[in-house]
Design a protein around this motif. Sequence first.
Motif, mmCIF file in Angstrom:
data_model
loop_
_atom_site.group_PDB
_atom_site.id
_atom_site.type_symbol
_atom_site.label_atom_id
_atom_site.label_comp_id
_atom_site.label_asym_id
_atom_site.label_seq_id
_atom_site.Cartn_x
_atom_site.Cartn_y
_atom_site.Cartn_z
ATOM 1 N N HIS A 84 44.025 37.944 37.827
ATOM 2 C CA HIS A 84 44.740 38.447 36.748
ATOM 3 C C HIS A 84 43.783 38.804 35.534
ATOM 4 O O HIS A 84 42.948 37.838 34.808
ATOM 5 C CB HIS A 84 45.844 37.558 36.223
ATOM 6 C CG HIS A 84 46.946 37.552 37.351
ATOM 7 N ND1 HIS A 84 47.429 36.085 37.780
ATOM 8 C CD2 HIS A 84 47.551 38.366 38.188
ATOM 9 C CE1 HIS A 84 48.412 36.591 38.821
ATOM 10 N NE2 HIS A 84 48.230 37.836 39.089
ATOM 11 N N GLU A 87 43.590 36.942 31.903
ATOM 12 C CA GLU A 87 43.410 35.511 31.727
ATOM 13 C C GLU A 87 41.996 35.235 31.642
ATOM 14 O O GLU A 87 41.370 35.129 32.657
ATOM 15 C CB GLU A 87 43.982 34.837 33.418
ATOM 16 C CG GLU A 87 45.355 35.254 33.348
ATOM 17 C CD GLU A 87 46.012 34.690 34.778
ATOM 18 O OE1 GLU A 87 47.273 34.930 34.863
ATOM 19 O OE2 GLU A 87 45.377 34.215 35.521
ATOM 20 N N HIS A 171 42.999 30.360 37.306
ATOM 21 C CA HIS A 171 43.888 31.168 36.592
ATOM 22 C C HIS A 171 44.230 30.654 35.207
ATOM 23 O O HIS A 171 43.488 29.376 34.708
ATOM 24 C CB HIS A 171 45.068 31.161 37.368
ATOM 25 C CG HIS A 171 45.116 32.286 38.237
ATOM 26 N ND1 HIS A 171 45.777 33.628 38.641
ATOM 27 C CD2 HIS A 171 44.652 31.986 39.684
ATOM 28 C CE1 HIS A 171 45.334 34.222 39.519
ATOM 29 N NE2 HIS A 171 44.866 33.113 40.480
ATOM 30 N N GLY A 172 44.844 31.251 34.369
ATOM 31 C CA GLY A 172 45.249 30.670 33.135
ATOM 32 C C GLY A 172 46.772 31.297 32.950
ATOM 33 O O GLY A 172 47.360 32.145 33.761
HETATM 34 ZN ZN ZN Z 1 47.016 34.253 37.018
#
Ligand code: ZN
Length: 361
Positions: A84, A87, A171-172
């Motif tokens: 993503h 992020e 991720h975040g």
């Molecule tokens: Zn993500």
Amino acid sequence: MEGVQMHRVLIGTVVAWCVTLPRPATAQQREPLSVGEVTAAPGAAASGYLRVPPAAGDNGTDIPITVVHGPQPGPVVAIVAGVHGSEYPPMLAVQVLRRHLVPRELRGSVILVHCANPPSFFARTVYYGPLDRQNLNRVFPGAADGSVSYRIADALIREVVSPADVLVDVHGGDANEALTSYAAIMLTGDTARDARTRLLGNALGFPRLIENKLPVPIPTPARYLTRAAAAMGKTSLAIESGELGRRDIQYVQPIVDGLLNLLRAASILPGRPTAYSQRQRYASNETVASPVTGVLWPRLRLGERVVKGDTLAVVTDWFGQQAAVILSPNDGVVMYQAVTPPISAGETVAAVGVPLPGDAR
Ligand SMILES: [Zn+2]
């Protein structure tokens, strides 16, 4: 973090990991490691791009990667950031991690994906790629003849996940999401692999650990990168650290520290790993979506305990009239939540972590 006691103790798990992985015969026979067009000789690191050629009416993309190949044989760990593109702490952490990795010290190899989704990164999009409006983390294992998100997924599976023993997808919270940091492990019922997965998940050092028991066999398509890797027989983990488009060191450093400790626990880096004896463990992370499109008003705060039926958020129309009330699907802890006002029908409003029995606190 309130109520969490973190005890650091040394563990003797290194030997257990060593004996469970095959080791090629001798260092003299060790071949270079190639990922896409990037080739690292034993004892060296090399950076470059994993090419996703133009097709299907788009220009493709070039995925920045680093291959760090130790002179001694050992496990291969793939670390993927930027699935993503908004992020940021995962991508910053992987840059920092690269500086910490001294190739001649490695027993095994590390493949770093600095940003899996450059189109999303440069267009600053949340969830969806700008070219095909697909969520990259819902299209694995991808397709060689699909739109760009599918072709990115296909390239990552073939070139990065296939040669790896271990996959860590970092991720975040996305740019619209507040998030309390955690790690997650994918369990498949394979006793030996699950033990290794738990060992590495604990080594990441995050105070919250989600133990995902995947359905077996894993449904196809796997959709998520971690599930696709688990379906390929890989040890599969995830990290979530960061939120709201921020780049603060408080989100970056735990990723760096956790990955370095994971590499020690996998015996790839020298030194004894630190173990963390107290974890808040969760059986799952239940997401709840908005049934309507409108303006989001969160009603609970991150990390707060909820019971089933508590109001997580309200969605109004443009004029302030209540359009939907979003209720907690279960008892647990709010792990992440959308906090910026736009919300579309079907999008996640919040995720509630379900504590494992005996782990509630
Ligand atoms: Zn993500």
